[in-house]
Motif scaffolding. Structure first.
Motif, mmCIF file in Angstrom:
data_model
loop_
_atom_site.group_PDB
_atom_site.id
_atom_site.type_symbol
_atom_site.label_atom_id
_atom_site.label_comp_id
_atom_site.label_asym_id
_atom_site.label_seq_id
_atom_site.Cartn_x
_atom_site.Cartn_y
_atom_site.Cartn_z
ATOM 1 N N VAL A 186 0.849 -1.190 0.000
ATOM 2 C CA VAL A 186 0.000 0.000 0.000
ATOM 3 C C VAL A 186 0.884 1.240 0.000
ATOM 4 C CG1 VAL A 186 -1.844 1.239 1.196
ATOM 5 C CG2 VAL A 186 -1.771 -1.260 1.274
ATOM 6 N N SER A 187 0.616 2.143 -0.878
ATOM 7 C CA SER A 187 1.353 3.409 -0.952
ATOM 8 C C SER A 187 0.387 4.518 -1.330
ATOM 9 C CB SER A 187 2.498 3.319 -1.971
ATOM 10 O OG SER A 187 1.982 3.003 -3.255
ATOM 11 N N ILE A 188 0.831 5.749 -1.160
ATOM 12 C CA ILE A 188 0.006 6.907 -1.481
ATOM 13 C C ILE A 188 0.275 7.343 -2.912
ATOM 14 C CG2 ILE A 188 -0.497 9.305 -0.899
ATOM 15 C CD1 ILE A 188 0.181 8.712 1.958
ATOM 16 N N ASN A 189 -0.780 7.471 -3.688
ATOM 17 C CA ASN A 189 -0.663 7.945 -5.064
ATOM 18 C C ASN A 189 -0.409 9.455 -5.046
ATOM 19 O OD1 ASN A 189 -0.863 8.533 -7.769
ATOM 20 N ND2 ASN A 189 -2.667 7.235 -8.102
ATOM 21 N N THR A 190 0.752 9.848 -5.494
ATOM 22 C CA THR A 190 1.119 11.269 -5.445
ATOM 23 C C THR A 190 0.242 12.131 -6.343
ATOM 24 O OG1 THR A 190 2.771 10.850 -7.162
ATOM 25 C CG2 THR A 190 3.506 10.763 -4.866
ATOM 26 N N GLY A 191 -0.374 11.526 -7.351
ATOM 27 C CA GLY A 191 -1.206 12.308 -8.250
ATOM 28 C C GLY A 191 -2.560 12.642 -7.663
ATOM 29 N N SER A 192 -3.295 11.615 -7.249
ATOM 30 C CA SER A 192 -4.649 11.821 -6.730
ATOM 31 C C SER A 192 -4.701 11.915 -5.215
ATOM 32 C CB SER A 192 -5.557 10.676 -7.195
ATOM 33 O OG SER A 192 -5.077 9.427 -6.694
ATOM 34 N N GLY A 193 -3.643 11.476 -4.542
ATOM 35 C CA GLY A 193 -3.633 11.487 -3.086
ATOM 36 C C GLY A 193 -4.310 10.291 -2.468
ATOM 37 N N GLY A 194 -4.819 9.369 -3.285
ATOM 38 C CA GLY A 194 -5.454 8.160 -2.768
ATOM 39 C C GLY A 194 -4.439 7.058 -2.536
ATOM 40 N N MET A 211 4.387 -0.571 20.723
ATOM 41 C CA MET A 211 3.220 0.075 20.125
ATOM 42 C C MET A 211 3.613 1.393 19.458
ATOM 43 S SD MET A 211 -0.051 -0.609 22.573
ATOM 44 C CE MET A 211 -1.043 0.286 21.399
ATOM 45 N N LYS A 212 4.508 2.144 20.093
ATOM 46 C CA LYS A 212 4.981 3.383 19.481
ATOM 47 C C LYS A 212 5.702 3.112 18.172
ATOM 48 C CE LYS A 212 5.480 6.252 23.637
ATOM 49 N NZ LYS A 212 6.416 7.029 24.471
ATOM 50 N N TYR A 213 6.472 2.025 18.140
ATOM 51 C CA TYR A 213 7.189 1.672 16.915
ATOM 52 C C TYR A 213 6.214 1.335 15.793
ATOM 53 C CZ TYR A 213 10.246 -0.910 13.758
ATOM 54 O OH TYR A 213 10.925 -1.354 12.650
ATOM 55 N N ILE A 214 5.148 0.590 16.125
ATOM 56 C CA ILE A 214 4.149 0.234 15.119
ATOM 57 C C ILE A 214 3.418 1.490 14.630
ATOM 58 C CG2 ILE A 214 2.012 -1.038 14.723
ATOM 59 C CD1 ILE A 214 3.010 -3.119 16.725
ATOM 60 N N THR A 247 4.103 7.793 10.687
ATOM 61 C CA THR A 247 5.267 8.647 10.454
ATOM 62 C C THR A 247 6.026 8.229 9.199
ATOM 63 O OG1 THR A 247 5.478 9.016 12.843
ATOM 64 C CG2 THR A 247 7.373 9.577 11.457
ATOM 65 N N ASN A 248 6.322 6.931 9.096
ATOM 66 C CA ASN A 248 7.039 6.429 7.927
ATOM 67 C C ASN A 248 6.110 6.077 6.761
ATOM 68 O OD1 ASN A 248 9.385 6.613 9.487
ATOM 69 N ND2 ASN A 248 9.132 4.533 10.261
ATOM 70 N N VAL A 249 4.800 6.178 6.971
ATOM 71 C CA VAL A 249 3.780 5.936 5.944
ATOM 72 C C VAL A 249 3.977 4.557 5.298
ATOM 73 C CG1 VAL A 249 2.460 7.038 4.097
ATOM 74 C CG2 VAL A 249 3.981 8.415 5.485
ATOM 75 N N GLY A 254 3.236 -1.839 8.561
ATOM 76 C CA GLY A 254 2.738 -1.538 9.892
ATOM 77 C C GLY A 254 1.545 -2.397 10.274
ATOM 78 N N SER A 255 0.666 -2.690 9.318
ATOM 79 C CA SER A 255 -0.471 -3.576 9.589
ATOM 80 C C SER A 255 0.001 -4.978 9.930
ATOM 81 C CB SER A 255 -1.406 -3.606 8.380
ATOM 82 O OG SER A 255 -1.916 -2.323 8.089
#
Length: 300
Positions: free
Chosen positions: A43-51, A253-256, A262-264, A269-270
């Protein structure tokens, strides 16, 4: 069509829990299922649409889980850093809570006030507030002069114990226990209440028999109080374990959370979160099995 009284009760019950069912389905169950799906894909963030952009993992659906155990050294280290303090923190909480509950169960002037004092942290604080307070206190102690003394400085106490000839392992254990005394006291409010409920439920006639037989207070505790509150000890043991494993101060838990937000890294993370959930469930399941065996042996 007129409904019977019994059907009206059933309908009223369903209407009462319906908002909770809808909220749990949309705000808990659906995100829960989504995290399971995310852990098996990329899973990553699409830089174009933001989805979100979802793609298959290059090395298979279990890539995130394999990476957590084979390459992520920080993740396994955090497990040791979280589970090791539980070996002394939970017994210390139980002993302290039982000691305070035994005192607060006896009649004395100011008993109501003292009960409120020990339960006050549970009411006015949460894990985040406790963490902020502890960090502020620790920062204050660090910026003081080098020769000053404060309740969080365990160096002199550890030096004194070491000079007495105690082994280094015991000195380190006592130093860690004293250094976390604030956390132990603030995490004992609910446990004290549970122990008080168990102690005050013991019939006074049991202690009257002990007094007639000439038993000391120490003998009354071990022969009457302790056997009858074994179920409450087990409840507090499970509660303390769950509280520490899900605490905001938990470094794992903070690391997760940092991995996801933070690291997206939603996918990885899941996977870390679900591994942690399985580990916690295994610990609680083992503890429940031990509790059931002890209850059958000493309580039934």
């Amino acid at each position: 069509m007129k409904l019977s009284y019994e059907k009206k009760r059933i309908l009223a019950g369903w209407l009462f829990v319906l908002p909770w069912i809808i909220g749990a389905a949309f705000f808990f169950l659906w995100p829960l299922v989504t995290t399971i799906y995310y852990s098996f894909v990329q899973v990553s963030i699409n830089t174009g649409s933001g989805g979100l952009l979802i793609r298959p993992l290059p090395s298979g659906v279990f890539e995130n889980y394999i990476y957590a155990f084979t390459k992520d050294t920080n993740y396994l280290w955090y497990y040791q850093n979280v589970l090791a303090p539980m070996l002394y923190s939970i017994p210390a909480i139980l002993v302290f809570s039982l000691f305070i509950a035994n005192i607060l169960s006896k009649p004395f002037h100011g008993r109501v006030f003292m009960r409120a004092v020990f339960f006050l942290p549970v009411i006015i604080t949460s894990g985040v507030v406790v963490s902020i307070m502890k960090n502020n206190l620790s920062t204050t102690s660090l910026v003081e002069a080098a020769g000053s003394m404060n309740i969080f400085d365990t160096g002199q106490i550890m030096d004194f114990l070491f000079n007495m000839g105690l082994p280094q392992t015991i000195v380190d254990f006592l130093g860690a226990l004293i250094g976390n005394i604030m956390d132990l006291v603030w995490k004992s409010g609910v446990q004290i209440l549970i122990f008080m409920a168990g102690i005050m439920a013991i019939p006074p006639s049991y202690y009257e028999v002990c007094a007639v037989e000439g038993a000391t207070a120490w003998e009354c505790f071990w022969k009457v109080t302790f056997p009858l509150i074994i179920p409450h000890i087990m409840i507090n043991l499970i509660y303390s374990m769950v509280e520490m494993l899900s605490s905001y101060d938990n470094q794992l838990m903070k690391y997760i959370i940092d991995t996801i937000f933070t690291n997206v890294k939603f996918s990885y993370g899941s996977a870390l979160a679900w591994i942690y959930f399985v580990v916690i469930s295994a610990f609680i399941g083992l503890l429940l099995w031990i509790v059931s065996r002890i209850n059958k042996k000493y309580v039934s």
